[in-house]
Structure formats: C-alpha cells, structure tokens
Scaffold this motif. Sequence first.
Motif, PDB file in Angstrom:
ATOM      1  N   ASP A 234       0.847  -1.189   0.000  1.00  0.00           N
ATOM      2  CA  ASP A 234       0.000   0.000   0.000  1.00  0.00           C
ATOM      3  C   ASP A 234       0.889   1.247   0.000  1.00  0.00           C
ATOM      4  OD1 ASP A 234      -1.635   2.158   0.674  1.00  0.00           O
ATOM      5  OD2 ASP A 234      -3.040   0.858   1.748  1.00  0.00           O
TER       6      ASP A 234
ATOM      7  N   ALA B 166       0.829  -1.983   9.765  1.00  0.00           N
ATOM      8  CA  ALA B 166      -0.368  -2.101   8.924  1.00  0.00           C
ATOM      9  C   ALA B 166       0.021  -2.454   7.484  1.00  0.00           C
ATOM     10  CB  ALA B 166      -1.153  -0.785   8.953  1.00  0.00           C
TER      11      ALA B 166
ATOM     12  N   LYS C 166      -1.082  -5.973   5.603  1.00  0.00           N
ATOM     13  CA  LYS C 166      -1.773  -5.991   4.312  1.00  0.00           C
ATOM     14  C   LYS C 166      -0.961  -6.772   3.282  1.00  0.00           C
ATOM     15  CE  LYS C 166      -4.326  -2.493   2.821  1.00  0.00           C
ATOM     16  NZ  LYS C 166      -4.745  -1.134   2.414  1.00  0.00           N
TER      17      LYS C 166
ATOM     18  N   ARG D 241      -1.143 -10.495   3.711  1.00  0.00           N
ATOM     19  CA  ARG D 241      -2.409 -11.058   3.252  1.00  0.00           C
ATOM     20  C   ARG D 241      -2.533 -11.010   1.743  1.00  0.00           C
ATOM     21  NH1 ARG D 241      -6.542  -8.326   7.519  1.00  0.00           N
ATOM     22  NH2 ARG D 241      -6.038  -9.633   9.325  1.00  0.00           N
TER      23      ARG D 241
ATOM     24  N   GLN E 200      -2.631  -8.505  -0.281  1.00  0.00           N
ATOM     25  CA  GLN E 200      -3.493  -7.492  -0.858  1.00  0.00           C
ATOM     26  C   GLN E 200      -2.649  -6.552  -1.702  1.00  0.00           C
ATOM     27  OE1 GLN E 200      -5.280  -5.707   2.562  1.00  0.00           O
ATOM     28  NE2 GLN E 200      -6.512  -7.517   3.049  1.00  0.00           N
TER      29      GLN E 200
END
Lengths: 178, 537
Positions: B429, B493, B497, B500, B502
């Motif tokens: 991210d 965080a 993420k 997982r 993502q």
Amino acid sequence: MVIKLVTIVVGMFGFGFALVPLYDVFCEITGINGKTDNTAAVYESVIVDDSRTVTVEFLTRTHTGMPWKFEAQTQRIEVHPGELNTVEFYVRNPASRPIIGQAIPSVSPGTAALYLNKTECFCFNHQPLQAGEEALMPMQFYVDPQLPEDISFFTVQYTLFDVTANATETEKIAMTQR
Amino acid sequence: MSTATDTANEDLQHDHHDDHHAHHAPSGITRWLFTTNHKDIGTLYLWFAFIMFLIGGAMAMVIRAELFQPGLQIVDPNFFNQMTTVHGLIMVFGAVMPAFTGLANWLVPMMIGAPDMALPRMNNWSFWILPFAFLILIGSLFLPGGGPNFGWTFYAPLSTTYSNDSTALFVFSVHIMGISSIMGAINVIVTIFNMRAPGMTWMKMPLFVWTWLITAFLLIAVMPVLAGAVTMVLTDKFFGTSFFDAAGGGDPVLFQHIFWFFGHPEVYIMILPAFGIISHIIPTFSRKKLFGYASMVYATASIALLSFIVWAHHMFTTGMPVGAELFFMFATMLISVPTGVKVFNWVATMWRGSMTFEVPMLFALAFIILFTIGGFSGLMLAITPVDFQYHDTYFVVAHFHYVLVTGAIFSIMAAVYYWLPKWTGKMFDVTLAKWHFWCSLISVNLLFFPMHFVGLAGMPRRIPDYSLQFADFNKWISIGGFAFGLSQLIFLAVLIKASRKQGEPVDDRVWEGAEGLEWEIPSPAPYHTFDTPPVVK
C-alpha cells in the motif's frame, strides 16, 4: 570450509581469554597502567643519585565493604633515587570477626610504576587481622635512578580489599588458631 | 536440494513447485518449525526482528515517558536502568542483527543464483534458538530483583560485584544470541564461497552479497570474543575468578578493552549490510549503474579491517597514555575516508540520473543524509580532547541513534519496501508507506536532533532524572519519541496488508531500473528458485 570457519570461531573464543594475559604483559612492559611489580626487588649495588630529590606521596583507601582503618604513617617523603627507605602503614580491624585484607597499589603517573622497586611490601601477601587487632605494616622501597628527569613527584595509592571470602583453607585455619 | 531428474526451469516454477519433489512440505505450524527453506527462514527472521523492534521500542517509550519532565514520576530508577539495558540489548541483538540475517536469507541465494543456503538444517537451528534467548532475557525482568540493569555494555564491576543474580540469565541469553549469529554467519560465508552461479565472479557479485560476506567474517571474528567476555563476567560473579576484580589481581579496565574489541566491529556488523542495500536502491531509482563498484568493495573491506584497531576510542576517559589516545583518534578518523568514498559514490550515482522517488528511494535518500549526520557527530566524538566533554552525555546517544535508527533501521525499511513486492507478488500500500516514511522522518529528527543540544549542555545518559534547564528539550524529544513509536504502527499495517497478499500484482522486474538475478525470477518468488543454476554473463 565449515570446519575451517568453526576453527576460527573457537580460536577467537580462545583469543578473548588470551587478551587477559596479553593485557597484563603489555601493561608490564610499557608500565602504562600504574601497576607495580608484585614481587620483591633485590637492593644491591645501586648508586644513590644525591643530585635530585623525588617526592613520593602515599594515599590509602579501603574498598566498599572493607571496615578496616587504613592510614599511611608517612604521607609524603622526599627521597634521592637509589636510596632505600621504609614507610609504615597503620591498620586496625574494628569488626567483631577476623578479616583478611589485600592491598593493591596503583602509581600515578603510570610510567613511574616501572621505577618504583619494592624490596618488601605488605601488598605482596594477604594480611590477616583478628577482631579488634591493629598492626603496622612496613613497605621498603627505592626509586630507580633511571627515573625519567621530568618526573619529580609521584603518588602511590593503596586500596585495601576484603578477601576473606577468597582466602585459602590453610589461611582460614591459621587465622582461627592464632 | 534439487534432484537429477528435476529438469524444471524457471518458467515452469509456481506456488506448488514443491509437489515435484518426492516429499510434501509440512503444513501449519510444523511448516515453520521444521522449515529448511531459505525464504521461510528469512521471513521468520524478519517477523521476529519486527516483533523485537516493537518490544524494544515499547521500552524506549517507558524511558521517554519517565524523561518527559524532570523528577521521578513513572518508574523507579532501578527499573529505568533495566529499561535502558534491555532496550539496547533487544535493539542490537534482537532487531537489527536478525533483520539483516533475515534479508541475507531471502536475498543472498536469489542474488547469486543458488537454490538455497548451503547449510539449511543449521539455518533452521540458528533461527529457532533465537526466540529462547530473548524469552530468557525478557523473562529475567519479572524475577525478584529484576533483570540486567548495568547498561547493554555490562561494564564490570557493575555486572559483577554490583549486579543481581539474574546476571546468569543475561549471560546465557547472550551466549545463545552469539551462537545463533555465528551459525548464521558461517552459513552465509559457505553459501557465497561455494554456491555462486557459473560466471558470477567475485567482482560481479551484487554489493549486498559483498557487504554481507565481509559482515559474516566480522561476526565469526568478534562474536566469540563477546562470548568470552560474558563468560568471564559469569565466572567472576559466581565462581570466584578475578578477571575484572582488582582485589584478586584482575583489572576492571580490562573488561572495557575486551568488550570494545568486540563492540567496535559490532557497530560495523550493523551498518555494512545497510551500505549494501543502499547500493542496490540508489542505482535502481536513478536508472544508472552504481558509480565506483570496485571502490565500494574495497571501501567495505577497509572499514572492516580498520574496525579492529579503533576500539579504545570508547575509552578515552579511562586514563590512557597520550600516545595511545592519539593513535586511536587518528585511526578512528581514518575510517571516515572509506565511508566518505561510499557516500560520494552514492551521490555520483544519482548525478544526472533520471531519478524517481518511490518509497524505497525515499528511505535510501533519508539514510544517506541522516547517516552522514551521525557520521559527523562520530567524527566529533573521535577527537580525544572534546570527547572528554561529550563522553557519556546525550550527545553520544544522539550519535549512535542517528547511525543505528536513521542508518541501519532506515536501510532495513528501505530494503523491505524494495524487495517486498518480489516476495509477495503484490505492490504494498504505497499511500500508507508514504505516510510511514514522512511520519518517521519528521518524528525521528524531533526525537534525536535535540539530544545533540542537551548532550553538549551536559545532560548525562542513563539517568532517570535531569536538571531543570533540560526540561523543554526533553519534552520535545519525548513527543518525537512517542510519534516515532506510533509511526511504526503504520509500518505494521503495511506489512499485515502485504502478508495477506493485498494489492496490485507486480511484474517480474517490479521496479523499472532494477538489475540483478532476483528480478529475473517470477513475482512472487517461487518456493524453490534456481534448481538449475542460471548462467551469469
């Protein structure tokens, strides 16, 4: 390859311990640690240099947990290099149990330590005192005439440690039988 | 690992590649307990290091909370001392070193075209003894009398005469940490010497591999000396020896010599791999070849060699003769020459490059500037006469946090952001990561820069209270500390993420300018890579 690397590891572990005697040897040769020779010097055919005087100062302290009273009878003495002198130190054990003491000298400036020769010193041995006992401990020394010209004053400090716990069995028996 | 019948080439590799082998990988917890795969072990190391980073960071928060205002208000001084001690031990041995070992596990085989580390079972051991070392160390805090409280440098007689009985636990945990890093280092050396792909000559090796090779040699040279030092502390305290006890003919200053003979190479153990990482990231995002590859290799080797002859610059105030102080002062300043070579090489790499500022590059640029600030304050400390003023003040604390936090740790973060898409196959991210970078950058400077000022003004380190005139600066330092601590939760965080899976899928090369074998395998990197060695031209 793995065996060679493990050999390096074992060797370096040994080197860590080898640093202990190496450190002592290095300090003894260079005299940079203010440690004096721990064996009696022999005083013979030393030429006294009357042309210079050196001031030697004696300091005493007891290590934490050591209850003895410990004082230099002579706090400051002027000597000619090569001249044999004796100074005395007063000790008293105020505790209610026998204690074995060990004095450790330290000379400042450190380089002077190489030229301080002790023919007799209470610091060579463990010193036992019964409860309440007092004593005068002698120290006989001469300053080597080779002492560098720029040193005209040096300090000898004795720190007194309680080594009763580290004493050998014979020392403990000798102390109880006295 | 590969069998003679296994002819799969890279293109055929995918997630279930291990099915081609005669055995199936265990699942669940046993996959991680019994794994011998370098990627699994690398992941374990990195997560372990991150957890330790958070625990050690929580201890730093206790320290900063106590120092928020003058006086004693939150913890008692003995606990404060335990916090400074264990914070240091955890960050050095639990966070920075395992993180670098984790990166080495992931990257060294992929960079040199090897199928795995040379000694996979030992690799498993070297990781799995580590959690026990830190369980013992952290557990000792809960014993009556508390844990180690003598500073991470455990100077005798603080650690011998004046320490409590939990010192034995401290000694054993340091032994285990040492064994773990020695095994890791042996593994790295054997892998690099024996498992390079055909055509990968010494001077074609990626710099991360070079810096880690040199680091591994430092580790096997000095970790055994540390083991010797803690063993001497143990026998002095419990078995009546007198290595460091003047009453029995020993010398407490000897401890400092032995400790820093380990300790100074240790600080280069924590920074050389960082130099390697930065030497990968700067060329990628400048879209140019690294300037001065060979000089980088020689500079790394000279720093490593010089690190063995500068240890007594930590001991200028112990009463060394002037000759020795001068020697150690000049030898220390000499280290800034190869370090300067590196910094100028990075700058020259960026010169006229088409630079872009992705998250790894941001961390790498921050590293160069902030690490150099730490290097300059190190030069100031190297000057013997001024060191008498700076010794044991917050100036020292500012110095080593600039080189370790904004140096080593920023480089680890840069490395994680740089290679994470290769590991997971997904872009992390980016928005969160940029928040992480800017929050960390601002707060870390608020945290450590004012420490220079209070240090120069005479505030001593490792004391839970201070004079009133330091109050304002300490308030800002503490606020910076809390902000830096919270910023790392953004990192957590991002990592959750990413784990997982993502995010946007990435191609094999991930970054436009990335060069090296690890960018030629698929993203995510298959469980087994380079079963057939690639040929390096």
